[in-house]
Motif scaffolding. Structure first.
Motif, PDB file in Angstrom:
ATOM      1  N   LEU A 112      55.453  17.620  66.000  1.00  0.00           N
ATOM      2  CA  LEU A 112      55.894  16.215  65.962  1.00  0.00           C
ATOM      3  C   LEU A 112      56.417  15.801  64.598  1.00  0.00           C
ATOM      4  O   LEU A 112      57.242  14.894  64.499  1.00  0.00           O
ATOM      5  CB  LEU A 112      54.731  15.298  66.372  1.00  0.00           C
ATOM      6  CG  LEU A 112      54.329  15.387  67.845  1.00  0.00           C
ATOM      7  CD1 LEU A 112      53.097  14.519  68.095  1.00  0.00           C
ATOM      8  CD2 LEU A 112      55.475  14.973  68.757  1.00  0.00           C
ATOM      9  N   ASP A 113      55.942  16.473  63.555  1.00  0.00           N
ATOM     10  CA  ASP A 113      56.401  16.114  62.205  1.00  0.00           C
ATOM     11  C   ASP A 113      57.817  16.604  61.945  1.00  0.00           C
ATOM     12  O   ASP A 113      58.381  16.328  60.885  1.00  0.00           O
ATOM     13  CB  ASP A 113      55.433  16.651  61.146  1.00  0.00           C
ATOM     14  CG  ASP A 113      55.145  18.137  61.297  1.00  0.00           C
ATOM     15  OD1 ASP A 113      55.287  18.684  62.417  1.00  0.00           O
ATOM     16  OD2 ASP A 113      54.779  18.765  60.291  1.00  0.00           O
ATOM     17  N   ARG A 114      58.400  17.338  62.891  1.00  0.00           N
ATOM     18  CA  ARG A 114      59.759  17.843  62.702  1.00  0.00           C
ATOM     19  C   ARG A 114      60.744  17.266  63.714  1.00  0.00           C
ATOM     20  O   ARG A 114      61.930  17.592  63.691  1.00  0.00           O
ATOM     21  CB  ARG A 114      59.764  19.365  62.822  1.00  0.00           C
ATOM     22  CG  ARG A 114      58.938  20.006  61.736  1.00  0.00           C
ATOM     23  CD  ARG A 114      58.813  21.495  61.928  1.00  0.00           C
ATOM     24  NE  ARG A 114      58.066  22.053  60.807  1.00  0.00           N
ATOM     25  CZ  ARG A 114      58.276  23.236  60.272  1.00  0.00           C
ATOM     26  NH1 ARG A 114      59.216  24.021  60.754  1.00  0.00           N
ATOM     27  NH2 ARG A 114      57.563  23.647  59.253  1.00  0.00           N
TER      28      ARG A 114
ATOM     29  N   SER B 284      58.989  21.336  70.646  1.00  0.00           N
ATOM     30  CA  SER B 284      59.865  20.399  69.928  1.00  0.00           C
ATOM     31  C   SER B 284      59.701  20.614  68.431  1.00  0.00           C
ATOM     32  O   SER B 284      58.587  20.828  67.975  1.00  0.00           O
ATOM     33  CB  SER B 284      59.451  18.948  70.220  1.00  0.00           C
ATOM     34  OG  SER B 284      59.551  18.672  71.569  1.00  0.00           O
ATOM     35  N   PRO B 285      60.767  20.508  67.688  1.00  0.00           N
ATOM     36  CA  PRO B 285      62.126  20.078  68.052  1.00  0.00           C
ATOM     37  C   PRO B 285      63.046  21.229  68.453  1.00  0.00           C
ATOM     38  O   PRO B 285      64.256  21.035  68.535  1.00  0.00           O
ATOM     39  CB  PRO B 285      62.626  19.453  66.747  1.00  0.00           C
ATOM     40  CG  PRO B 285      62.014  20.317  65.682  1.00  0.00           C
ATOM     41  CD  PRO B 285      60.648  20.717  66.221  1.00  0.00           C
ATOM     42  N   TYR B 286      62.480  22.390  68.729  1.00  0.00           N
ATOM     43  CA  TYR B 286      63.299  23.563  69.054  1.00  0.00           C
ATOM     44  C   TYR B 286      63.451  23.677  70.566  1.00  0.00           C
ATOM     45  O   TYR B 286      62.703  23.094  71.341  1.00  0.00           O
ATOM     46  CB  TYR B 286      62.637  24.824  68.476  1.00  0.00           C
ATOM     47  CG  TYR B 286      62.127  24.619  67.069  1.00  0.00           C
ATOM     48  CD1 TYR B 286      63.025  24.430  66.007  1.00  0.00           C
ATOM     49  CD2 TYR B 286      60.769  24.531  66.801  1.00  0.00           C
ATOM     50  CE1 TYR B 286      62.567  24.199  64.725  1.00  0.00           C
ATOM     51  CE2 TYR B 286      60.302  24.298  65.515  1.00  0.00           C
ATOM     52  CZ  TYR B 286      61.199  24.121  64.479  1.00  0.00           C
ATOM     53  OH  TYR B 286      60.753  23.874  63.215  1.00  0.00           O
ATOM     54  N   LEU B 287      64.450  24.486  70.992  1.00  0.00           N
ATOM     55  CA  LEU B 287      64.505  24.978  72.374  1.00  0.00           C
ATOM     56  C   LEU B 287      64.530  23.898  73.456  1.00  0.00           C
ATOM     57  O   LEU B 287      63.815  23.994  74.455  1.00  0.00           O
ATOM     58  CB  LEU B 287      63.292  25.893  72.632  1.00  0.00           C
ATOM     59  CG  LEU B 287      63.160  27.108  71.723  1.00  0.00           C
ATOM     60  CD1 LEU B 287      61.786  27.741  71.884  1.00  0.00           C
ATOM     61  CD2 LEU B 287      64.254  28.120  72.018  1.00  0.00           C
TER      62      LEU B 287
ATOM     63  N   ASN C 156      64.980  18.743  70.520  1.00  0.00           N
ATOM     64  CA  ASN C 156      64.004  18.638  71.603  1.00  0.00           C
ATOM     65  C   ASN C 156      62.945  17.594  71.266  1.00  0.00           C
ATOM     66  O   ASN C 156      62.645  17.366  70.092  1.00  0.00           O
ATOM     67  CB  ASN C 156      63.349  20.007  71.806  1.00  0.00           C
ATOM     68  CG  ASN C 156      62.704  20.177  73.173  1.00  0.00           C
ATOM     69  OD1 ASN C 156      62.776  19.291  74.022  1.00  0.00           O
ATOM     70  ND2 ASN C 156      62.088  21.321  73.374  1.00  0.00           N
ATOM     71  N   GLU C 157      62.381  16.979  72.272  1.00  0.00           N
ATOM     72  CA  GLU C 157      61.261  16.058  72.070  1.00  0.00           C
ATOM     73  C   GLU C 157      60.315  16.131  73.268  1.00  0.00           C
ATOM     74  O   GLU C 157      60.689  16.618  74.327  1.00  0.00           O
ATOM     75  CB  GLU C 157      61.757  14.642  71.783  1.00  0.00           C
ATOM     76  CG  GLU C 157      62.693  14.071  72.809  1.00  0.00           C
ATOM     77  CD  GLU C 157      63.085  12.649  72.437  1.00  0.00           C
ATOM     78  OE1 GLU C 157      62.292  11.738  72.733  1.00  0.00           O
ATOM     79  OE2 GLU C 157      64.165  12.458  71.841  1.00  0.00           O
ATOM     80  N   PRO C 158      59.068  15.661  73.071  1.00  0.00           N
ATOM     81  CA  PRO C 158      58.038  15.938  74.079  1.00  0.00           C
ATOM     82  C   PRO C 158      58.363  15.461  75.492  1.00  0.00           C
ATOM     83  O   PRO C 158      57.949  16.100  76.463  1.00  0.00           O
ATOM     84  CB  PRO C 158      56.804  15.217  73.518  1.00  0.00           C
ATOM     85  CG  PRO C 158      57.004  15.263  72.039  1.00  0.00           C
ATOM     86  CD  PRO C 158      58.489  15.086  71.837  1.00  0.00           C
TER      87      PRO C 158
ATOM     88  N   PHE D 281      54.940  28.287  79.045  1.00  0.00           N
ATOM     89  CA  PHE D 281      56.393  28.393  79.104  1.00  0.00           C
ATOM     90  C   PHE D 281      57.046  27.160  78.486  1.00  0.00           C
ATOM     91  O   PHE D 281      56.593  26.028  78.689  1.00  0.00           O
ATOM     92  CB  PHE D 281      56.850  28.575  80.550  1.00  0.00           C
ATOM     93  CG  PHE D 281      56.425  29.903  81.109  1.00  0.00           C
ATOM     94  CD1 PHE D 281      57.181  31.042  80.893  1.00  0.00           C
ATOM     95  CD2 PHE D 281      55.225  30.022  81.807  1.00  0.00           C
ATOM     96  CE1 PHE D 281      56.768  32.281  81.369  1.00  0.00           C
ATOM     97  CE2 PHE D 281      54.805  31.255  82.292  1.00  0.00           C
ATOM     98  CZ  PHE D 281      55.580  32.385  82.073  1.00  0.00           C
ATOM     99  N   SER D 282      58.102  27.437  77.746  1.00  0.00           N
ATOM    100  CA  SER D 282      58.883  26.382  77.091  1.00  0.00           C
ATOM    101  C   SER D 282      60.209  26.224  77.838  1.00  0.00           C
ATOM    102  O   SER D 282      60.418  26.831  78.889  1.00  0.00           O
ATOM    103  CB  SER D 282      59.170  26.794  75.644  1.00  0.00           C
ATOM    104  OG  SER D 282      60.077  27.890  75.649  1.00  0.00           O
TER     105      SER D 282
END
Ligand code: ZN
Length: 268
Positions: free
Chosen positions: A9-11, A206-209, A219-221, A176-177
């Protein structure tokens, strides 16, 4: 309820929220994401991450140092155990092995991984494991260090069924992402179909993929819904049923995550 079992979340990019983290969290909650696990990468930035999530009881954290972080403070097992004394810390990680991005002798990664497992066993916290291009060593070290005593999750899973089966045999969960939604991921979707429903977790990382159809964005939750929909479709389940099962698995594995928060209805 939807759960994002792994995010940073910090990214996350706060530009769409005018830089306001509280607004990101409001939007996340409104999208039905009721619990989040915010995962540490290193200890330098950990205090700021811990402070960021403090006002949001739906967010739990982990402590650990990622195998891609070479030139950072190297924690002792005792140090990790001490940090895990914080009730908001529900897991140790992320830890593991990454031979894809790291060159040379991987001995230092393996030592660090072993120390994280030792800390998890002492602190009685499950492990969040990252493994890339290192599946044989990951499984071997988990077994040698008796990681099954505390269990955990192979997060952002991208390996084959044989690796999943070995991790499941050790008592681990498989998460899984958004990668599972990618067009080229047929083989991974086959693995996702086979993981027992009671060992399955979902995440955004998050914030990847970012998952399809958000791919290419930060990306976000709340995009964890797209991962849930994909897995539900693969397994012939309603999205709600998939969300409920992965939510229950999350609470069972990360047993220090509060099941009911002030203002929430008690589970029926
Ligand atoms: Zn991560």
């Amino acid at each position: 309820m939807l759960v994002d079992s792994h995010c940073h979340l910090d990214r996350v990019d706060l530009d769409p929220y005018d830089g306001d983290f509280a607004r990101l969290m409001q939007t996340t909650r409104a999208a039905g994401v009721a619990r989040l696990l915010c995962v540490a990468i290193d200890l330098e930035r950990y205090p700021a991450m811990r402070a960021l999530i403090e006002p949001f009881p739906e967010v739990s954290v982990s402590v650990g140092v990622h195998p891609n972080e070479r030139d950072v403070h190297e924690p002792s097992a005792d140090e990790l155990v001490a940090l895990a004394g914080d009730p908001r810390v529900v897991a140790i990680g992320e830890t593991g092995l990454d031979y894809y991005r790291s060159t040379g002798d991987p001995g230092w990664q393996q030592q660090r991984f072993r120390r994280h497992i030792a800390a998890a066993r002492t602190a009685r916290r499950p492990l969040i494991v990252h493994s890339r291009a290192a599946r044989a060593d990951t499984i071997r070290i988990l077994a040698e260090e008796r990681a099954g005593e505390v269990g955990g999750v192979l997060h952002c899973f991208t390996e084959d069924w044989e690796t999943a089966r070995q991790a499941l045999d050790l008592g681990f969960h498989i998460s899984f992402s958004g990668i599972v939604t990618f067009k080229a991921a047929d083989e991974l979707r086959e693995v996702a179909r086979r993981v027992p429903l009671d060992r399955l977790l979902i995440e955004t990382d998050s914030p990847y993929l970012a998952p399809v159809p958000h791919r290419g964005r930060s990306n976000e939750p709340r995009y964890v819904a797209a991962v849930a929909d994909c897995l539900a479709g693969l397994r012939g389940l309603a999205p709600d049923a998939l969300a409920a099962a992965t939510g229950e698995n999350f609470f069972r594995l990360f047993e220090r995550v509060p099941r009911v928060l002030p203002g929430e209805a008690a589970p029926s």
